[in-house]
Design a protein around this motif. Structure first.
Motif, PDB file in Angstrom:
ATOM      1  N   HIS A  10      -3.331 -24.551 -15.970  1.00 47.33           N
ATOM      2  CA  HIS A  10      -2.352 -25.513 -15.456  1.00 47.33           C
ATOM      3  C   HIS A  10      -2.700 -26.035 -14.063  1.00 47.33           C
ATOM      4  O   HIS A  10      -2.471 -27.228 -13.792  1.00 47.33           O
ATOM      5  CB  HIS A  10      -0.953 -24.905 -15.458  1.00 47.33           C
ATOM      6  N   VAL A  48       2.647 -31.836 -21.146  1.00 49.28           N
ATOM      7  CA  VAL A  48       2.366 -30.399 -21.013  1.00 49.28           C
ATOM      8  C   VAL A  48       3.622 -29.552 -21.179  1.00 49.28           C
ATOM      9  O   VAL A  48       3.673 -28.679 -22.061  1.00 49.28           O
ATOM     10  CB  VAL A  48       1.660 -30.109 -19.676  1.00 49.28           C
ATOM     11  N   PRO A  49       4.676 -29.726 -20.350  1.00 52.85           N
ATOM     12  CA  PRO A  49       5.867 -28.900 -20.560  1.00 52.85           C
ATOM     13  C   PRO A  49       6.534 -29.146 -21.907  1.00 52.85           C
ATOM     14  O   PRO A  49       7.083 -28.212 -22.504  1.00 52.85           O
ATOM     15  CB  PRO A  49       6.788 -29.291 -19.398  1.00 52.85           C
ATOM     16  N   ALA A  69       6.434 -22.846 -28.074  1.00 50.71           N
ATOM     17  CA  ALA A  69       7.184 -21.603 -27.907  1.00 50.71           C
ATOM     18  C   ALA A  69       8.281 -21.466 -28.955  1.00 50.71           C
ATOM     19  O   ALA A  69       8.484 -20.381 -29.517  1.00 50.71           O
ATOM     20  CB  ALA A  69       7.777 -21.541 -26.493  1.00 50.71           C
ATOM     21  N   TYR A 103      -2.892 -20.408 -20.418  1.00 48.96           N
ATOM     22  CA  TYR A 103      -2.853 -21.762 -19.863  1.00 48.96           C
ATOM     23  C   TYR A 103      -2.098 -21.796 -18.534  1.00 48.96           C
ATOM     24  O   TYR A 103      -2.567 -22.389 -17.556  1.00 48.96           O
ATOM     25  CB  TYR A 103      -2.199 -22.728 -20.851  1.00 48.96           C
ATOM     26  N   ALA A 104      -0.925 -21.173 -18.514  1.00 50.82           N
ATOM     27  CA  ALA A 104      -0.086 -21.224 -17.306  1.00 50.82           C
ATOM     28  C   ALA A 104      -0.792 -20.622 -16.103  1.00 50.82           C
ATOM     29  O   ALA A 104      -0.686 -21.140 -14.983  1.00 50.82           O
ATOM     30  CB  ALA A 104       1.235 -20.504 -17.560  1.00 50.82           C
ATOM     31  N   THR A 111       5.014 -29.947 -24.770  1.00 45.17           N
ATOM     32  CA  THR A 111       4.221 -29.247 -25.773  1.00 45.17           C
ATOM     33  C   THR A 111       4.424 -27.747 -25.680  1.00 45.17           C
ATOM     34  O   THR A 111       4.531 -27.054 -26.709  1.00 45.17           O
ATOM     35  CB  THR A 111       2.731 -29.589 -25.606  1.00 45.17           C
ATOM     36  N   ALA A 112       4.475 -27.223 -24.453  1.00 47.26           N
ATOM     37  CA  ALA A 112       4.690 -25.785 -24.267  1.00 47.26           C
ATOM     38  C   ALA A 112       6.018 -25.357 -24.871  1.00 47.26           C
ATOM     39  O   ALA A 112       6.106 -24.312 -25.534  1.00 47.26           O
ATOM     40  CB  ALA A 112       4.646 -25.437 -22.781  1.00 47.26           C
ATOM     41  N   CYS A 161      11.486 -26.938 -18.958  1.00 47.60           N
ATOM     42  CA  CYS A 161      10.423 -27.752 -19.544  1.00 47.60           C
ATOM     43  C   CYS A 161      10.942 -29.125 -19.942  1.00 47.60           C
ATOM     44  O   CYS A 161      10.248 -30.140 -19.771  1.00 47.60           O
ATOM     45  CB  CYS A 161       9.818 -27.034 -20.750  1.00 47.60           C
ATOM     46  N   ILE A 193       6.244 -21.755 -18.143  1.00 48.51           N
ATOM     47  CA  ILE A 193       5.362 -21.695 -19.309  1.00 48.51           C
ATOM     48  C   ILE A 193       4.851 -20.273 -19.521  1.00 48.51           C
ATOM     49  O   ILE A 193       4.785 -19.785 -20.656  1.00 48.51           O
ATOM     50  CB  ILE A 193       4.195 -22.688 -19.149  1.00 48.51           C
ATOM     51  N   GLY A 208       5.404 -17.722 -22.748  1.00 50.53           N
ATOM     52  CA  GLY A 208       4.349 -16.988 -23.426  1.00 50.53           C
ATOM     53  C   GLY A 208       4.675 -15.524 -23.595  1.00 50.53           C
ATOM     54  O   GLY A 208       4.465 -14.939 -24.669  1.00 50.53           O
ATOM     55  N   LEU A 226      -0.226 -19.731 -24.245  1.00 47.99           N
ATOM     56  CA  LEU A 226       0.693 -20.214 -23.213  1.00 47.99           C
ATOM     57  C   LEU A 226       0.517 -19.446 -21.915  1.00 47.99           C
ATOM     58  O   LEU A 226       0.504 -20.023 -20.818  1.00 47.99           O
ATOM     59  CB  LEU A 226       2.139 -20.096 -23.703  1.00 47.99           C
TER      60      LEU A 226
END
Length: 226
Positions: A135, A204-205, A212, A130-131, A207-208, A187, A161, A165, A127
């Motif tokens: 992203h 995306v948000p 989490a 990715y962020a 799934t994040a 999100c 995000i 993480g 996370l």
């Protein structure tokens, strides 16, 4: 008058996708060249998270507090509020998150981490990675111009995000869930907005947030970092 259950999310959308993504481009233009500073801050957060020291938990909390306060004012209050009447309330949520992180950094134990089990550790690091790095290109993959790229410390989604993480990697379940609450709500808001506009980015948000929650609920077996 139609009953409330006859309304859909589309009925509450106050702007078009074109206006929405144009807003991101205008904001990037307005705050340039702070993107370099935001990238440096993101790298510092990663370094202090990956190589924790006795003071790094407080330092990460204080740095994230500044980032959340900046996004609250510069984007949500100043920019997003021009097209969304709910944006000031969202800015208040980001400001509250900033105060929470400030309290943890100045008066609490900070975002102190232990060595998480493999699955939560992999999700938390993913996370964060990715962020900070991936992203910004997600929007371009979806067909939006590079000028509308969303960067950590500049835009809400990657900031939330990345914070998720870091929280996944924290030791201390109660504090971690408190730190995660507002990013999770954001999100959900972001997913609803993007989904209503028909864009694929909404996954995306969503799934994040799911990752989490799964990672944070994973059975823990922390030991203290060296």
């Amino acid at each position: 008058m139609a009953e409330w259950w006859s309304y859909s999310l589309e009925d509450f959308l106050l702007f078009s996708p074109r206006v929405y993504w144009r807003m991101f481009a205008l904001h990037n233009e307005a705050v340039w060249p702070l993107h370099g500073t935001a990238a440096l801050i993101g790298l510092i957060v990663v370094w202090w998270t990956a190589r924790p020291r006795p003071w790094s938990g407080r330092a990460v909390a204080l740095v994230l507090a500044v980032v959340w306060a900046w996004v609250s004012w510069s984007f949500l209050w100043t920019r997003y509020a021009t097209i969304n009447w709910a944006a000031p309330w969202l800015a208040g949520g980001f400001a509250l998150q900033s105060l929470l992180l400030l309290g943890l950094g100045a008066f609490g134990s900070g975002l102190w981490r232990g060595v998480a089990p493999p699955v939560p550790r992999a999700i938390g690091c993913s996370l964060l990675f990715y962020a900070l790095l991936l992203h910004p290109v997600t929007g371009m993959i979806a067909g939006h111009p590079p000028a509308a790229a969303e960067l950590f410390g500049i835009m809400p989604d990657p900031t939330a995000i990345a914070t998720l993480g870091v929280a996944v990697l924290m030791k201390g379940a109660a504090t971690a869930w408190v730190v995660m609450a507002i990013p999770l709500v954001w999100c959900l808001v972001s997913w609803a907005t993007l989904h209503t506009m028909g864009g694929p980015e909404g996954v995306v948000p969503a799934t994040a947030a799911i990752l989490a929650v799964v990672a944070r609920a994973w059975p823990r077996g922390y030991h203290q970092c060296a």
